[in-house]
Design a protein around this motif. Structure first.
Motif, short mmCIF file in Angstrom:
data_model
loop_
_atom_site.label_atom_id
_atom_site.label_comp_id
_atom_site.label_asym_id
_atom_site.label_seq_id
_atom_site.Cartn_x
_atom_site.Cartn_y
_atom_site.Cartn_z
N GLU A 1 0.84 -1.20 0.00
CA GLU A 1 0.00 0.00 0.00
C GLU A 1 0.87 1.25 0.00
OE1 GLU A 1 -3.27 2.11 2.89
OE2 GLU A 1 -3.06 -0.06 2.94
N LYS A 2 0.45 2.27 -0.74
CA LYS A 2 1.19 3.53 -0.77
C LYS A 2 1.14 4.21 0.58
CE LYS A 2 0.69 4.83 -5.59
NZ LYS A 2 0.26 5.89 -6.50
N ARG A 3 2.23 4.83 0.95
CA ARG A 3 2.30 5.61 2.19
C ARG A 3 1.61 6.96 1.94
NH1 ARG A 3 4.40 2.74 6.47
NH2 ARG A 3 6.04 1.38 5.72
N SER A 4 0.91 7.45 2.96
CA SER A 4 0.20 8.73 2.86
C SER A 4 1.03 9.84 3.47
CB SER A 4 -1.13 8.65 3.60
OG SER A 4 -1.98 7.75 2.95
N LEU A 5 1.09 10.96 2.77
CA LEU A 5 1.89 12.08 3.21
C LEU A 5 1.05 13.35 3.14
CD1 LEU A 5 5.52 12.70 2.25
CD2 LEU A 5 3.90 14.55 1.98
N LEU A 6 1.08 14.15 4.21
CA LEU A 6 0.43 15.46 4.21
C LEU A 6 1.49 16.51 3.93
CD1 LEU A 6 -2.04 17.25 4.70
CD2 LEU A 6 -1.44 17.27 7.13
N LEU A 7 1.32 17.22 2.84
CA LEU A 7 2.25 18.26 2.41
C LEU A 7 1.62 19.61 2.76
CD1 LEU A 7 4.75 19.32 0.87
CD2 LEU A 7 3.40 19.09 -1.23
N VAL A 8 2.32 20.39 3.58
CA VAL A 8 1.82 21.71 4.00
C VAL A 8 2.76 22.76 3.43
CG1 VAL A 8 1.02 23.10 5.94
CG2 VAL A 8 1.06 20.60 6.15
N GLU A 9 2.30 23.46 2.40
CA GLU A 9 3.14 24.42 1.68
C GLU A 9 2.24 25.51 1.10
OE1 GLU A 9 5.56 26.68 0.30
OE2 GLU A 9 6.69 24.90 0.88
N ASP A 10 2.56 26.77 1.39
CA ASP A 10 1.73 27.88 0.92
C ASP A 10 2.09 28.37 -0.47
OD1 ASP A 10 4.14 28.86 2.11
OD2 ASP A 10 3.27 30.87 2.17
N GLU A 11 3.25 28.03 -0.98
CA GLU A 11 3.67 28.45 -2.32
C GLU A 11 3.23 27.41 -3.35
OE1 GLU A 11 5.19 31.28 -3.18
OE2 GLU A 11 5.34 31.99 -1.11
N VAL A 12 2.35 27.82 -4.25
CA VAL A 12 1.73 26.89 -5.20
C VAL A 12 2.74 26.16 -6.07
CG1 VAL A 12 0.13 26.70 -7.14
CG2 VAL A 12 -0.41 28.23 -5.25
N ILE A 13 3.69 26.87 -6.65
CA ILE A 13 4.67 26.25 -7.56
C ILE A 13 5.53 25.23 -6.81
CG2 ILE A 13 6.64 26.68 -9.09
CD1 ILE A 13 3.94 27.66 -10.20
N ILE B 1 -5.51 16.59 10.40
CA ILE B 1 -4.98 15.56 11.30
C ILE B 1 -5.99 15.24 12.39
CG2 ILE B 1 -3.22 15.08 13.05
CD1 ILE B 1 -2.09 14.85 10.25
N ARG B 2 -6.59 16.25 12.97
CA ARG B 2 -7.55 16.04 14.06
C ARG B 2 -8.83 15.36 13.59
NH1 ARG B 2 -6.97 21.14 18.21
NH2 ARG B 2 -4.86 20.60 18.85
N SER B 3 -9.17 15.50 12.32
CA SER B 3 -10.40 14.89 11.82
C SER B 3 -10.30 13.36 11.78
CB SER B 3 -10.72 15.40 10.41
OG SER B 3 -9.86 14.80 9.45
N LYS B 4 -9.09 12.84 11.71
CA LYS B 4 -8.82 11.40 11.64
C LYS B 4 -9.46 10.74 10.41
CE LYS B 4 -8.14 10.47 16.53
NZ LYS B 4 -8.54 9.63 17.64
N GLU B 5 -9.85 11.53 9.41
CA GLU B 5 -10.44 10.96 8.19
C GLU B 5 -9.39 10.20 7.39
OE1 GLU B 5 -12.59 13.89 5.94
OE2 GLU B 5 -13.56 14.65 7.75
N ILE B 6 -8.17 10.69 7.43
CA ILE B 6 -7.06 10.07 6.70
C ILE B 6 -5.93 9.85 7.68
CG2 ILE B 6 -5.41 10.29 4.81
CD1 ILE B 6 -7.34 12.36 3.56
N ARG B 7 -5.31 8.69 7.62
CA ARG B 7 -4.14 8.41 8.45
C ARG B 7 -2.90 8.72 7.62
NH1 ARG B 7 -0.38 4.91 8.66
NH2 ARG B 7 0.66 4.36 10.57
N PHE B 8 -2.05 9.59 8.15
CA PHE B 8 -0.82 9.97 7.44
C PHE B 8 0.38 9.30 8.08
CE2 PHE B 8 -3.76 13.43 6.60
CZ PHE B 8 -3.65 13.53 5.23
N VAL C 1 -0.22 11.76 -1.80
CA VAL C 1 0.03 13.09 -1.22
C VAL C 1 -1.26 13.91 -1.17
CG1 VAL C 1 1.34 15.23 -1.44
CG2 VAL C 1 2.39 13.06 -2.12
N LEU C 2 -1.53 14.47 0.01
CA LEU C 2 -2.59 15.46 0.15
C LEU C 2 -1.91 16.77 0.48
CD1 LEU C 2 -5.55 16.35 0.38
CD2 LEU C 2 -5.43 15.74 2.80
N HIS C 3 -2.21 17.80 -0.30
CA HIS C 3 -1.58 19.11 -0.11
C HIS C 3 -2.58 20.08 0.52
CE1 HIS C 3 -0.75 23.22 -1.87
NE2 HIS C 3 0.15 23.06 -0.93
N VAL C 4 -2.14 20.81 1.54
CA VAL C 4 -2.90 21.92 2.10
C VAL C 4 -1.99 23.14 2.16
CG1 VAL C 4 -4.49 20.47 3.43
CG2 VAL C 4 -2.39 21.28 4.51
N PHE C 5 -2.60 24.33 2.21
CA PHE C 5 -1.85 25.58 2.15
C PHE C 5 -1.52 26.19 3.50
CE2 PHE C 5 -3.80 25.33 -2.02
CZ PHE C 5 -2.77 25.70 -2.85
#
Length: 77
Positions: free
Chosen positions: A3-15, A44-51, A31-35
Protein backbone atom coordinates in the motif's frame (compact mmCIF):
# COMPACT_ATOMS: atom_id res chain seq x y z
CA UNK A 1 1.25 -5.25 -3.64
CA UNK A 2 2.38 -2.81 -0.95
CA UNK A 3 0.00 0.00 0.00
CA UNK A 4 1.19 3.53 -0.77
CA UNK A 5 2.30 5.61 2.19
CA UNK A 6 0.20 8.73 2.86
CA UNK A 7 1.89 12.08 3.21
CA UNK A 8 0.43 15.46 4.21
CA UNK A 9 2.25 18.26 2.41
CA UNK A 10 1.82 21.71 4.00
CA UNK A 11 3.14 24.42 1.68
CA UNK A 12 1.73 27.88 0.92
CA UNK A 13 3.67 28.45 -2.32
CA UNK A 14 1.73 26.89 -5.20
CA UNK A 15 4.67 26.25 -7.56
CA UNK A 16 6.79 24.68 -4.82
CA UNK A 17 3.88 22.54 -3.66
CA UNK A 18 3.15 21.31 -7.19
CA UNK A 19 6.78 20.34 -7.77
CA UNK A 20 7.11 18.61 -4.39
CA UNK A 21 3.82 16.76 -4.82
CA UNK A 22 4.82 15.51 -8.27
CA UNK A 23 8.21 14.27 -7.04
CA UNK A 24 6.71 12.56 -3.98
CA UNK A 25 4.04 10.85 -6.07
CA UNK A 26 6.74 9.59 -8.43
CA UNK A 27 8.39 8.01 -5.38
CA UNK A 28 5.17 6.19 -4.57
CA UNK A 29 3.56 8.42 -1.95
CA UNK A 30 -0.11 9.31 -1.85
CA UNK A 31 0.03 13.09 -1.22
CA UNK A 32 -2.59 15.46 0.15
CA UNK A 33 -1.58 19.11 -0.11
CA UNK A 34 -2.90 21.92 2.10
CA UNK A 35 -1.85 25.58 2.15
CA UNK A 36 -2.00 26.48 5.85
CA UNK A 37 -1.04 25.36 9.31
CA UNK A 38 -4.65 25.66 10.37
CA UNK A 39 -5.74 23.26 7.62
CA UNK A 40 -3.03 20.77 8.57
CA UNK A 41 -4.18 20.70 12.19
CA UNK A 42 -7.82 20.35 11.13
CA UNK A 43 -7.05 17.47 8.74
CA UNK A 44 -4.98 15.56 11.30
CA UNK A 45 -7.55 16.04 14.06
CA UNK A 46 -10.40 14.89 11.82
CA UNK A 47 -8.82 11.40 11.64
CA UNK A 48 -10.44 10.96 8.19
CA UNK A 49 -7.06 10.07 6.70
CA UNK A 50 -4.14 8.41 8.45
CA UNK A 51 -0.82 9.97 7.44
CA UNK A 52 2.55 8.28 7.66
CA UNK A 53 4.40 11.57 7.36
CA UNK A 54 3.76 15.32 7.52
CA UNK A 55 6.09 17.47 5.42
CA UNK A 56 5.61 21.09 6.45
CA UNK A 57 7.11 24.42 5.51
CA UNK A 58 8.04 26.58 8.51
CA UNK A 59 7.03 29.91 6.95
CA UNK A 60 3.44 29.52 5.77
CA UNK A 61 2.72 33.21 5.19
CA UNK A 62 -0.26 34.64 7.06
CA UNK A 63 -1.76 32.72 9.94
CA UNK A 64 -0.25 29.81 11.85
CA UNK A 65 3.38 29.01 11.06
CA UNK A 66 4.71 25.49 10.56
CA UNK A 67 6.31 25.24 14.01
CA UNK A 68 3.07 26.14 15.79
CA UNK A 69 1.09 23.76 13.58
CA UNK A 70 3.54 20.93 14.29
CA UNK A 71 3.25 21.53 18.03
CA UNK A 72 -0.55 21.45 17.84
CA UNK A 73 -0.43 18.22 15.83
CA UNK A 74 1.93 16.66 18.37
CA UNK A 75 -0.36 17.69 21.25
CA UNK A 76 -3.14 15.76 19.57
CA UNK A 77 -1.04 12.66 18.82
Amino acid sequence: MEEKRSLLLVEDEVIIAMAEKLQLEKKGYRVLHVFSGEDSVRIIRSKEIRFDLVLMDIDLGKGMDGITAARKILEFA
